[in-house]
Design an enzyme around this catalytic site. Structure first.
Site, PDB file in Angstrom:
ATOM      1  CD  GLU A 408      -1.797  -2.568   0.582  1.00  0.00           C
ATOM      2  OE1 GLU A 408      -0.928  -2.852   1.272  1.00  0.00           O
ATOM      3  OE2 GLU A 408      -3.353  -3.268   0.249  1.00  0.00           O
ATOM      4  CG  HIS A 477     -12.312  -5.833   6.762  1.00  0.00           C
ATOM      5  ND1 HIS A 477     -10.181  -6.691   7.712  1.00  0.00           N
ATOM      6  CD2 HIS A 477     -11.113  -6.554   5.597  1.00  0.00           C
ATOM      7  CE1 HIS A 477     -10.317  -7.246   6.962  1.00  0.00           C
ATOM      8  NE2 HIS A 477      -9.917  -6.955   5.922  1.00  0.00           N
TER       9      HIS A 477
END
Ligand code: TPP
Lengths: 673, 426
Positions: A408, A477
């Protein structure tokens, strides 16, 4: 040490000599100026390393891009920055290359491809890779160069950036200036392997270990690397072993970690003196027979010419005006004029999901604008975890729908470099939680770039991902994060709650020149709502009045909008009339619409799933107290998600998110106040 | 040219350091790159190298080992061989330490015993010396910085309720609050019966509040008495008419107020106690005659002051008065221009008033009210003739003067007004 023979002629060599002298003499001037207090902050000199910048930049055109570090004066000068602009920047003057906003560590001259130096070790590697991505996508033969120290090679950016450049064959030179110390930490302590160059093999790249004080050797190898990059042959890692002969930064001590003898020994290997001796010995042909680029025939003449140039640069910098304090807050965002926005379209009768609505916006814009490309995990053939790019790979191919490895930080930093150099990246995080590894790239680089470059670099980049709690996604999440991003100048933070808003706001994001965090409430992706088939944009900073009312105002965001409306519908049956406002963008935040509503109702509740401390509720409340105090008939109330990581088990999960019942209760309590 | 040797910044935020020692002696030849002196910064002591070559000239008042030095301070010069330094290059460039303010021994002793840092005390007296009084006041102001948390038993109202109450002219403090802890909310204000008399509330301006306070003081802190007398103003009128008929258009014609102010000064010179001021330990009699004139403006009553009226000719006085009145009407009078009058004249004649009871403007002793000039039948030498007549109303402070002396002043003034020429023509 043996100098590599390269067959450069006298004119070229004299030019290299001059460039090194420009750097050396500028640095010596800056060291003096630092002692005399003309430099207001840090100053890292490049003395001893001049051969590297000069040897590499000898092959670069103005449209090639250089990304550099805190020790970047030499790179800026070698890329063509006039000494006066560099010196004026360190003196904090309006004529400085960054207009006084950057100083030694933030040098910008995008006009000549000097894309900036950075006070953070590492990101320049990713940005150069990103520029390489742009150049490849836009089908040019431009190349990008990252200069960095040995301190950067044990950082994730090095690994991620070289790997990405390797797998995508990006036209980049990674130039490691191994001066053997990162501040006071020796390289042989910090790295398990004694050379940097050998690491190239891990990424499938060619790697070279060079004598960094031999400008001829560097010129030769860099020339081949630049040619390889321009010809589509991909990236090269070049390690130049060298030494800085002044302290890490001016004013710092030097002899706690290295000896005077070592410094003296390296001063003896001065790259400039070395080339001078070769010139004096007649290498490259007789001295009088050639003329360097500036018409000076001998090294002595060059020395004198450069001394006069630097003296004049110092004089003009010192005589330059200070920047106007009124400009201290300009260029945080793109300031180029825009036609006034079209009035909003009526929603019409077609109903689609938010997922479909944003897909439609992206598909329309990608069809129109070949500079748009998408980066992310599984966004290629697979079409995205949340179907964000479904079918687009077949239309536009792998370069515009580019699957990434799981890195990322790497692909966010790379996207930043791409945005700086002419393309328009869309980074698809999938879950916004995943990008926390790359937040430094967002906050320190992407958000600050327009400001630091005084508006000369634009940052058209869209960073999108899902947020919010639900369906037992658990704590990695489920995050919301918009309060974090909204805290920083330079970013736009969008949080839509309906398909209609999502499409219009995504269209706006793909047409604006600011970095946009587009955070999509995952629980709302599959809910349908009316969306016009025509193209339209929704302005940032314009809240929606979701429901009109007189007795109280509720500001709600994302998933909380629907729950609030549900609570208000129940209350309406009892004669209570509540106005509901959805800010839609958290930065900029539309205070006016909220204030107008509170003026009418006198009561305010903020409902937000994100955490309370320093959050949306606190910000809205503070603004209303500042500008609408006399409108308040009751204390302002906030209803936030619990201040805890998100639990998994459904009853636990439910307990940390405001439910319609909680909202109804909060509104009633507010009316009792 | 000699190159200054300065104290560099070591590290990010150093402003000052400690000079430890020279590594070269005065007069030594120094090469660029050689260590020159040792400076201790925030973290450690560093050798500071010379960046230029030259002969070292230490400043005469330069730092000694252990001295604190400021970043940027010039502590020596490097001169070219044989170069002679000019005196300005060789002066002690140490910043002069801020001088402690003067204070007497008793003030110092008090400061010590109270633990007050005398440099932080500001002097109130004209000489700039710090007195014991100053030290006590400073101590108090320091001590009262943190207010005690007050227990609240007054009613509270929401900001919105207060605004609505203001708009409706309702005193919210008189209402019962229906909210938590008795908080008054907008609904309570709306439910309250509007005041009997319909009307609107004009919020107080600062000027209004000031006037109110001064007027109340004028009747509560003094012993005001008003005397009235009717005078024959025929000569005053004709005196002014002469200005009018002979003046060119731009020449200033003195107003009646101007003429009366001037003649008040004449009378005040003969009766100085009428401008005396009451003080705890005695009557203070000002030397100068500074007369305020009351001016009606949109913002309220203002009183600009004409200075040393007895020294002014009629024309300059009229010009000054006109300027002050214009400034007052434009709202541009400075506080200075309204301060320290010793007497006041207020004229309501143009508004058709004959007599009234002006209110003292403390600490002044007296104020003269001027009525309108009326042509009316009067008995002169047993004949009824038409004369210009006006009434004067003098309010004075009976603490300062008694009735008879005040009456004598008023009579002097009457005579001046009835025979003005000798007093008004220089
Ligand atoms: C991410 C980050 N960590 C720490 C620092 C503080 N820092 C500034 S320069 C530096 C040393 C860098 O060494 P190197 O990359 O070898 O470059 P050199 O200074 O030797 O040119 C450090 C640790 C920083 N600027 N950025």
């Amino acid at each position: 040490m043996k100098t590599m023979t390269t067959g450069l002629d006298q004119g070229r060599l004299l030019h290299l000599y001059r460039q090194m002298q420009v750097i050396r003499q500028c640095e010596e001037q800056l060291a003096k100026s630092h002692q005399r207090g003309l430099i207001h902050g840090a100053c890292h000199t490049y003395i001893g390393q001049e051969a590297i910048a000069v040897g590499v930049c000898a092959h670069l055109r103005a449209d090639d891009a250089v990304f550099s570090t805190h020790r970047g004066h030499g790179h800026a000068l070698a890329k063509g920055m006039p000494p006066a602009e560099l010196i004026a920047e360190l003196y904090g003057r309006a004529t400085g290359c960054s207009r006084g906003r950057g100083g030694s560590m933030h040098l910008f001259a995008p006009e000549i491809g000097m894309m900036g130096t950075s006070g953070i070790v590492g990101p320049c590697i990713l940005q150069a890779a990103g520029a390489g991505y742009s150049f490849k996508l836009l089908k040019t033969d431009r190349v990008a160069v990252a200069f960095f120290g040995d301190g950067a090679v044990n950082n994730g950016a090095f690994h991620e950036g070289l790997n990405l450049a390797g797998i995508w064959k990006l036209p980049v030179l990674f130039v490691c200036e191994n001066n053997q110390y990162a501040t006071e930490i020796p390289f042989n302590y910090a790295a398990g392997s004694p050379t940097v160059a050998s690491r190239a093999a891990s990424y499938g790249l060619p790697g070279f270990a060079l004598d960094g004080n031999d400008v001829e050797a560097i010129t030769a190898v860099a020339g081949e690397a630049v040619q390889r990059a321009r010809g589509g042959g991909g990236a090269t890692l070049i390690e130049c072993k060298t030494y800085r002969t002044r302290a890490h930064a001016e004013g710092m001590g030097d002899f706690t970690y290295r000896t005077r003898e070592e410094v003296e020994e390296w001063k003896g290997r001065c790259p400039i003196r070395r080339l001078r001796q070769r010139l004096d010995a007649g290498i490259g042909g007789p001295v009088a027979s050639t003329v360097n680029g500036n018409g000076h025939h001998s090294p002595d003449a060059v020395d004198a010419e450069v001394a006069a140039l630097v003296a004049e640069a110092h004089r003009s910098a010192e005589a330059s005006p200070w920047p106007d304090p009124a400009t201290a807050t300009t260029h945080v965002y793109d300031e180029s004029p825009r036609p006034s926005p079209a009035p909003p379209l009526p929603p019409g009768s077609r109903e689609i999901t938010m997922m479909k609505a944003t897909h439609e916006a992206l598909a329309e814009e990608m069809a129109k604008n070949p500079k748009i490309f998408v980066l992310g995990e599984g966004i290629g053939k697979r079409g995205g975890n949340f179907k964000t790019t479904e079918g687009l790979y077949d239309l536009h191919g792998p370069e515009r729908l580019c699957d990434t490895p799981i890195c990322e930080r790497g692909f966010v930093g790379l996207a930043g470099g791409a945005a700086m150099t002419g393309s328009r990246p869309v980074v698809d995080f999938m879950f916004a939680d995943f990008v926390l590894d790359g937040v430094g790239e967002i906050l320190n680089q992407i958000a600050k770039m327009q400001y630091m470059s005084s508006g000369r670099i634009k940052m058209p980049i869209l960073l999108r991902g899902c947020i919010g709690i639900g369906h037992a996604a658990a704590t990695h999440h489920s995050g919301n994060y918009y309060p974090l991003y909204a805290h920083f100048p330079g970013l736009r933070v969008v949080v839509p709650s309906t398909p209609y808003d999502a499409k219009g706001l995504l269209k706006r994001a793909l047409n604006c020149h600011d970095p946009v965090l587009f955070l999509e409430p995952r629980e709302l992706l599959g809910i349908k709502g009316p969306v016009p088939e025509q193209e339209y944009e929704i302005e940032f900073g314009k809240a929606a009045v979701v429901r009109e009312g007189r007795d109280a105002t509720v500001v709600a965001l994302a998933g909380m909008v629907r729950r609030t409306v549900e609570a208000c519908t129940r209350l309406a049956a009892r004669g209570v009339s509540v106005e509901v406002i959805d800010p839609r963008t958290v930065s900029p935040l539309d205070s006016d619409t909220i204030l107008q509503s509170v003026h009418k109702t006198g009561r305010l509740l903020i409902v937000d799933e994100a955490f309370a401390p320093f959050g949306l509720g606190a910000e809205v409340a503070a603004r209303v107290i500042d500008a609408g105090f006399d409108d308040l008939d009751a204390p302002i109330r906030r209803l936030h998600g619990a201040f805890t990581p998100t639990p998994y088990s459904p009853p636990l999960e439910k307990a940390v998110v405001p439910q319609a019942d909680d909202i109804e209760r909060a509104i009633r309590a507010l009316l009792e106040e | 040219m000699a190159i200054p040797v300065t104290v560099p910044r070591l590290g990010w935020s150093m402003e000052e350091g400690t000079f430890l020692q020279w590594l070269k002696n005065d007069g030594d030849d120094v090469r660029a790159g050689e260590p020159l002196f040792v400076l201790e910064g925030e973290k450690a002591a560093e050798d500071v190298e010379a960046l230029d070559a030259g002969t070292l000239h230490l400043n005469s008042g330069g730092p000694r080992p252990g001295d604190r030095v400021k970043v940027g301070e010039v502590i020596a010069h490097l001169a070219a061989h044989g170069e002679v330094l000019t005196p300005s290059q060789n002066v002690d460039s140490k910043p002069v330490p801020a001088l402690a303010p003067p204070a007497g021994p008793s003030a110092r002793r008090l400061a010590r015993s109270l633990g007050v840092a005398i440099e932080q005390v500001s002097a109130s007296g004209p000489t700039g010396r710090i007195t014991e009084e100053d030290i006590r006041r400073h101590r108090q102001s320091v001590e009262t910085v943190v207010p005690a948390v007050a227990v609240r038993n007054e009613p509270v109202a929401s900001p919105r309720a207060r605004r609505t109450a203001r708009e409706r002219g309702i005193d919210w403090k008189s209402l019962q609050g229906s909210g938590p802890n008795g908080r008054i909310r907008e609904r309570d204000v709306c439910a309250a019966p509007a005041r009997k008399t319909d009307g609107r509330l004009i919020p107080h301006t600062t000027v209004r509040r000031t006037i109110a306070a001064r007027m109340v003081a004028g009747v509560t802190q003094a012993a005001p008495v008003t005397l009235t007398t009717r005078i024959d103003a025929t000569n005053l009128v004709s005196f002014r008419e002469q200005f009018k008929s002979t003046g060119t258009t731009d020449a200033i014609v003195p107003s009646y107020t101007d003429l009366i102010v001037k003649l008040c000064a004449v009378a005040l010179r003969q009766h100085p106690l009428l401008q005396a001021q009451w003080r705890e330990d005695g009557l203070f009699v000002p030397e100068r005659i500074d007369i305020a004139i009351a001016v009606d403006t949109d913002g309220g009553l203002l009183v600009p002051v004409l200075r040393s009226v007895d020294q002014l000719g009629v024309r300059p006085l009229a010009a000054q008065a006109r300027e002050l009145v214009e400034l007052a009407r434009a709202g541009r009078l400075s506080a200075e221009q309204m301060r320290d009058a010793t007497f006041t004249v207020t004229n309501l004649g143009s508004l058709g008033i004959d007599a009234f009871t002006p209110i003292l403007n403390l600490p002044q002793c007296a104020i003269l009210g001027v009525g309108r000039i009326v042509r009316e039948p009067t008995v002169v030498n047993d004949q009824v003739v038409v004369r210009d007549r006006m009434t004067l109303s003098l309010t004075f402070d009976h603490r300062i003067v008694d009735g008879a002396p005040a009456a004598r002043f008023l009579d002097t003034l009457r005579r001046c007004l009835e025979q003005p020429v000798p007093w008004l023509v220089p």
